[in-house]
Enzyme design. Structure first.
Site, PDB file in Angstrom:
ATOM      1  N   LYS A   2       0.953  -1.174   0.076  1.00  0.00           N
ATOM      2  CA  LYS A   2       0.033   0.030   0.039  1.00  0.00           C
ATOM      3  C   LYS A   2       0.841   1.273  -0.035  1.00  0.00           C
ATOM      4  O   LYS A   2       0.341   2.348  -0.361  1.00  0.00           O
ATOM      5  CB  LYS A   2      -1.040   0.100   1.268  1.00  0.00           C
ATOM      6  N   ASP A   3       2.177   1.168   0.109  1.00  0.00           N
ATOM      7  CA  ASP A   3       3.138   2.466   0.103  1.00  0.00           C
ATOM      8  C   ASP A   3       2.863   2.960  -1.201  1.00  0.00           C
ATOM      9  O   ASP A   3       2.998   4.302  -1.462  1.00  0.00           O
ATOM     10  CB  ASP A   3       4.331   1.940   0.481  1.00  0.00           C
TER      11      ASP A   3
END
Length: 464
Positions: free
Chosen positions: A51-52
């Site tokens: 999700k970065d």
């Protein structure tokens, strides 16, 4: 970029420069049938998850089109990893971040977020879209109440799948030398499926997109029938849904598997033991589906799945044997009596206890470090008393001449203790709880463990 001389990554300007370009490894010690199975290690991103990529893309897109101003506020609904990614980016760029998270979220994630200065607000995980306490609806409502706030909205934000279409997908195809038969993904917001799926459709049409879906989620049913019923519940974090996210292009899915919570947890733990990769519950779900797919094949195929996030965020949950027992995942023998309700057994080291010859200072330190207010006092396996905060306070306030914290537990404890025999019925527990006590369970004179109200509730949940 790599240093051309050493082959090592060059010095990064900030943590944001470390997002993406994650390594790929082949599974060597698990049964993959006739196939070769590869893992894209997204747990190697600086925030510990895939999700970065999404967080950076959504913030940069909002900056570019003017929706996010310097010093502005970002609001998001998240099961944790998107929030951690947003916190990583927002803190470095000087934005305030408010996250609405469901209450099943791992404690480690919440502590991580709060350590980064994030305003974390918990809400119910047992309600669906349209309910005022549903995490996405709460986030949207909050964003509308704060002038100039950005609702990141990973479920509808086009920057989410675009991050994977321009980043994750090309990386996978390049690392696999352009030869991939299937990619196994999960769907939370739908960004990975849609972004990677679109890229593969354009550049590797033979590559199938395979869905791993937790039991209780409606997505597998939708893939197989085009319809879905009411969602159930599941423990796996970050994937599975009770609706079809706008960002989820479900027609990209060729095959779907429904994976139980227990299989997800067992597979993640197996991955650690056999391959040395510490991964979260969603990664266990994806790997379990990938292994099923591989073993079903009759000819060799090259298959990729993702290690979505690091398992360090779940050490108190799926990597905790007592947590497994509380959820019925430990395979223990059932007796049909109170022994079945003891989540933490004294003989297994699960009960925080004290001896009569220990000092009150030892007892106090044990209470404080374990965040508990009372301790069973056990002598050679036999329950001889109980020590609570009031006993400690009475002893240490006894006067200046008293030994205070050097007092032995045996001199301060309450010796008259109510116990239940292991063979007694669950029906005997409410009377104990009505006296505002915990149930101390013994087998003859042997101390077995403690049953709390939460243990009883959990027993009733698992028996329902």
């Amino acid at each position: 970029m790599n240093d051309p001389k050493s082959g090592l990554p060059s010095i990064a300007g900030s943590a944001l420069d470390l997002i993406g370009r994650t390594p790929m490894m082949e599974v060597k010690n698990l049964d993959t049938g006739p196939c070769r199975l590869f893992l894209k290690l997204e747990n190697q991103n600086p925030g510990g998850s895939i999700k970065d990529r999404v967080a950076r893309a959504m913030i940069e897109a909002a900056e570019a089109d003017g929706r996010l101003k310097p010093g502005g506020t970002i609001i998001e609904a998240t099961a944790g990893n998107t929030g951690l990614g947003l916190a990583q980016v927002a803190s470095l760029k000087g934005y305030k971040l408010i996250l609405i998270v469901p209450d099943k979220m791992a404690r480690e994630k919440i502590l991580h977020l709060r350590a980064m200065g994030v305003d974390v607000r918990l809400t119910r995980s047992d309600v669906g879209k349209g309910h005022p306490e549903y995490y996405q609806d709460m986030a949207q409502s909050l964003a509308q109440s704060i002038p100039g706030a950005l609702y990141a909205n990973q479920f509808e934000n086009p920057a989410n799948p675009l991050a994977h279409e321009t980043g994750t997908g090309p990386e996978i195809l390049a690392q696999m030398d352009g030869d991939i038969d299937a990619i196994v993904v999960g769907v939370g917001s739908g960004g990975t499926l849609t972004g990677v799926g679109r890229y593969m459709k354009a550049h590797s049409p033979k590559t199938q997109m395979v869905l791993a879906d937790p039991e209780g989620s409606i997505l597998r049913d939708y893939v197989e029938t085009g319809t879905f019923g009411e969602a159930g519940s599941w423990i796996v974090e970050g994937i599975g849904e009770d609706f079809i996210p706008d960002n989820a292009q479900m027609d990209l899915v060729s095959k779907a598997y429904s994976i139980s919570d227990r299989e997800s947890v067992d597979t993640a733990r197996l991955l650690l033991k056999k391959e040395g990769i510490l991964a979260g519950s969603s990664s266990g779900c994806l790997l379990a589906a990938a292994l099923k797919y591989c073993r079903e094949q009759t000819e060799p195929k090259r298959v990729v799945t993702l290690v979505c996030d690091t398992g360090s965020k779940y050490l108190t949950k799926m990597f905790n044997d007592f947590w497994l027992a509380a959820h019925g995942f430990d395979g223990r023998e059932l007796h049909g009596d109170l022994r079945d309700l003891i989540a933490k057994r004294y003989a297994d080291g699960g009960v925080i206890a004290i001896g009569p010859d220990d000092t009150l200072l030892t007892a106090y330190n044990r209470m404080r470090s374990s965040d508990i207010s009372q301790l069973p006092v056990v002598d050679h396996g036999k329950l001889v008393g109980i020590l609570d905060e009031s006993d400690v306070l009475a002893a240490v306030e006894a006067g200046d001449e008293a030994p205070r914290f050097k007092t032995l537990v045996g001199a301060a404890m309450t010796k008259a203790v109510n116990t239940l025999q292991a063979q007694q019925s669950v029906d005997d527990l409410p009377d104990v709880f009505d006296r505002d006590e915990v149930a101390l369970v013994v087998d003859g004179e042997e101390f077995l463990g403690v049953i709390t109200r939460v243990d009883l509730i959990n027993h009733l949940r698992l028996s329902a």
